[in-house]
Design a protein around this motif. Structure first.
Motif, short mmCIF file in Angstrom:
data_model
loop_
_atom_site.label_atom_id
_atom_site.label_comp_id
_atom_site.label_asym_id
_atom_site.label_seq_id
_atom_site.Cartn_x
_atom_site.Cartn_y
_atom_site.Cartn_z
N LEU A 1 1.40 6.43 -7.07
CA LEU A 1 0.24 7.22 -7.48
C LEU A 1 0.46 8.72 -7.25
O LEU A 1 0.04 9.55 -8.06
N VAL A 2 1.13 9.07 -6.15
CA VAL A 2 1.41 10.48 -5.89
C VAL A 2 2.30 11.05 -6.99
O VAL A 2 2.07 12.17 -7.49
N VAL A 3 3.31 10.31 -7.40
CA VAL A 3 4.19 10.79 -8.47
C VAL A 3 3.42 10.95 -9.77
O VAL A 3 3.51 11.98 -10.45
N SER A 4 2.63 9.93 -10.14
CA SER A 4 1.89 10.00 -11.40
C SER A 4 0.83 11.09 -11.36
O SER A 4 0.59 11.78 -12.36
N GLN A 5 0.20 11.28 -10.21
CA GLN A 5 -0.82 12.33 -10.09
C GLN A 5 -0.21 13.73 -10.17
O GLN A 5 -0.82 14.65 -10.72
N LEU B 1 0.83 -1.20 0.00
CA LEU B 1 0.00 0.00 0.00
C LEU B 1 0.86 1.25 0.00
O LEU B 1 0.59 2.21 -0.74
N ARG B 2 1.90 1.28 0.79
CA ARG B 2 2.79 2.44 0.81
C ARG B 2 3.45 2.65 -0.55
O ARG B 2 3.57 3.78 -1.03
N ARG B 3 3.85 1.56 -1.16
CA ARG B 3 4.47 1.66 -2.49
C ARG B 3 3.45 2.17 -3.51
O ARG B 3 3.77 3.06 -4.33
N VAL B 4 2.25 1.63 -3.48
CA VAL B 4 1.21 2.05 -4.41
C VAL B 4 0.92 3.54 -4.26
O VAL B 4 0.82 4.27 -5.25
N LEU B 5 0.78 4.00 -3.01
CA LEU B 5 0.49 5.41 -2.79
C LEU B 5 1.63 6.31 -3.29
O LEU B 5 1.39 7.37 -3.86
N GLY C 1 -7.69 10.48 -0.20
CA GLY C 1 -7.35 11.88 -0.05
C GLY C 1 -5.91 12.17 -0.43
O GLY C 1 -5.60 13.21 -1.01
N THR C 2 -5.01 11.26 -0.10
CA THR C 2 -3.61 11.44 -0.45
C THR C 2 -3.42 11.51 -1.95
O THR C 2 -2.69 12.36 -2.48
N VAL C 3 -4.10 10.63 -2.67
CA VAL C 3 -3.99 10.60 -4.13
C VAL C 3 -4.60 11.86 -4.75
O VAL C 3 -4.02 12.45 -5.67
N LEU C 4 -5.74 12.27 -4.24
CA LEU C 4 -6.39 13.46 -4.78
C LEU C 4 -5.56 14.71 -4.48
O LEU C 4 -5.45 15.61 -5.31
#
Length: 414
Positions: free
Chosen positions: A24-28, A17-21, A148-151
């Motif tokens: 996703l943060v970088v791509s977002q 999950l930490r890796r996924v987030l 919320g982190t991703v958004l």
């Protein structure tokens, strides 16, 4: 071939999950830069190429139409193949559309420009869909914060994008391309980079891993349930209703605020600042909204979003036309209310939708948001034309209260 995830990965779920987030943060962040840079000059580019002010609104309509189609199609791709190929495809489509806009501007081709803007819009739906990927592996008590982190990550790119309009315009001019197409050069590069980041590093696929670890038909984190009843699940209906209502209200008021301000003598820069503050309020509070959805509960936060949106509508409607400061406060409240609605609605749907149908349902919910946004944008002009901006803002605020009975009547455990 669809990627598979072995159950043996289960003990590492929190690490994954930490890796996924992180991915996703970088791509977002990259995607946010592409979206903001393109939208900043879309209307101006169309106005310049079509030589018509009346057609300058075409880019917004094309963005919305493309986003509607993109949300539905990408949701299905995610459902069948997983988040990694679905989100990467979406960013790739946005990159292709951005490059098409540059080509259309360089060749002075209105047909190519407008077609590319539609394709670009289809890809921009990826930015909102990615918030669901953040919640796939999160435990129920952390789904709001994960989404919320991703958004929130979109804010980082969205702030940087408009500030690069000047440099990218100069680069485009040096290459013999119209300056207004410069931001789309940035968008093409940013979206292509986001697609590459997802393809290379979003492993294992969060949706496929979540699906492998859940029994068929089980709503995520809420026990088992019958298959085939996903669209009737109270959490899905409530979450979609909250998000669709907020989108309709937000777009209706936001679209007409600059028109109202400029019509009462405010400078274009003042109207732009108000909208910039509004956009910031749409994304910056995401971590706090996610925390509230997890700690206080999805339904209370959804109900609170209706109250905040009502306050925004009333304040905008009562604001003296000469006061940019009061209108700015109203638009900040409007963005914050939208954020509360989207985060709580996302968490409600993530809680209720079984893994085997989750991405499709989430895509359809975002289709509803896109249609609501288009409806709000079109209706806002008609309402303002007949009743004025105060009537529009007040009516939109009152409409937002519909989320409260929707939450109460379609009760869910949280």
């Amino acid at each position: 071939m669809t990627e598979t995830v072995p159950p043996a990965v289960a003990p590492d779920r929190s690490r994954v999950l930490r890796r996924v987030l992180t991915v996703l943060v970088v791509s977002q962040t990259l995607g946010g830069a592409g979206m903001a840079a393109g939208i900043t000059v879309g209307a101006l580019l169309a106005q310049d190429l079509l030589d018509s002010t009346s057609l300058a609104g075409l880019p917004a309509a094309l963005f919305t139409g493309g986003a509607t189609l993109g949300a539905a199609g990408l949701g299905r791709v995610c459902q069948r193949r997983g988040r990694r190929p679905g989100l990467a495809l979406g960013h790739g489509i946005a990159a292709l559309g951005s490059a098409g806009v540059v080509a259309g501007a360089a060749t002075r081709s209105p047909v190519l420009l407008l077609t590319a803007l539609f394709v670009y819009g289809a890809g921009t739906a990826t930015g909102l869909l990615a918030r669901y990927a953040g919640a796939d592996l999160a435990p129920p008590e952390r789904r709001g914060r994960a989404a919320g982190t991703v958004l929130f990550a979109m804010t980082l790119g969205a702030v940087a994008g408009p500030n690069l309009v000047g440099p990218t315009g100069a680069l485009a001019h040096a290459w013999g391309i119209p300056r207004l197409a410069g931001p789309f050069l940035l968008a093409a590069a940013a979206y292509a980079a986001a697609a590459l980041v997802l393809l290379v590093w979003l492993r294992p696929d969060p949706l496929l891993l979540a699906r492998a670890q859940e029994p068929p038909g089980a709503p995520a984190g809420r026990g088992t349930g019958p298959r085939g009843q996903v669209r009737d699940a109270p959490g899905v209906v409530t979450g979609a209703t909250v998000m669709i209502t907020a989108q309709l209200v937000m777009i209706a008021v936001m679209t007409m605020t600059p028109v109202h301000m400029i019509g009462h003598g405010h400078a274009t820069q003042a109207a732009g600042l108000v909208i910039a503050l509004h956009v910031g309020a749409m994304f910056l509070p995401s971590p706090l909204s996610g925390l509230l959805a997890d700690r206080v509960g999805r339904r209370p936060v959804a109900a609170a979003s209706g109250a905040v949106l009502l306050s925004a509508g009333l304040l905008a409607g009562l604001a003296p036309p000469s006061s940019a400061a009061v209108l700015a406060c109203a638009l900040v409240l409007l963005g914050a209310g939208w954020n509360l609605a989207v985060i709580s609605g996302t968490a409600l749907i993530a809680d209720a939708a079984p893994a085997e149908h989750r991405a499709t349902v989430q895509g359809l919910a975002d289709v509803g948001m896109s249609v609501a946004g288009a409806t709000g944008g079109m209706a806002s002009g008609l309402v303002m034309g007949s009743g004025g901006y105060p009537a529009l803002a007040t009516a939109a605020g009152v409409l937002a209260l519909a989320v409260i009975p929707a939450v109460a009547l379609r009760g869910t455990p949280r």
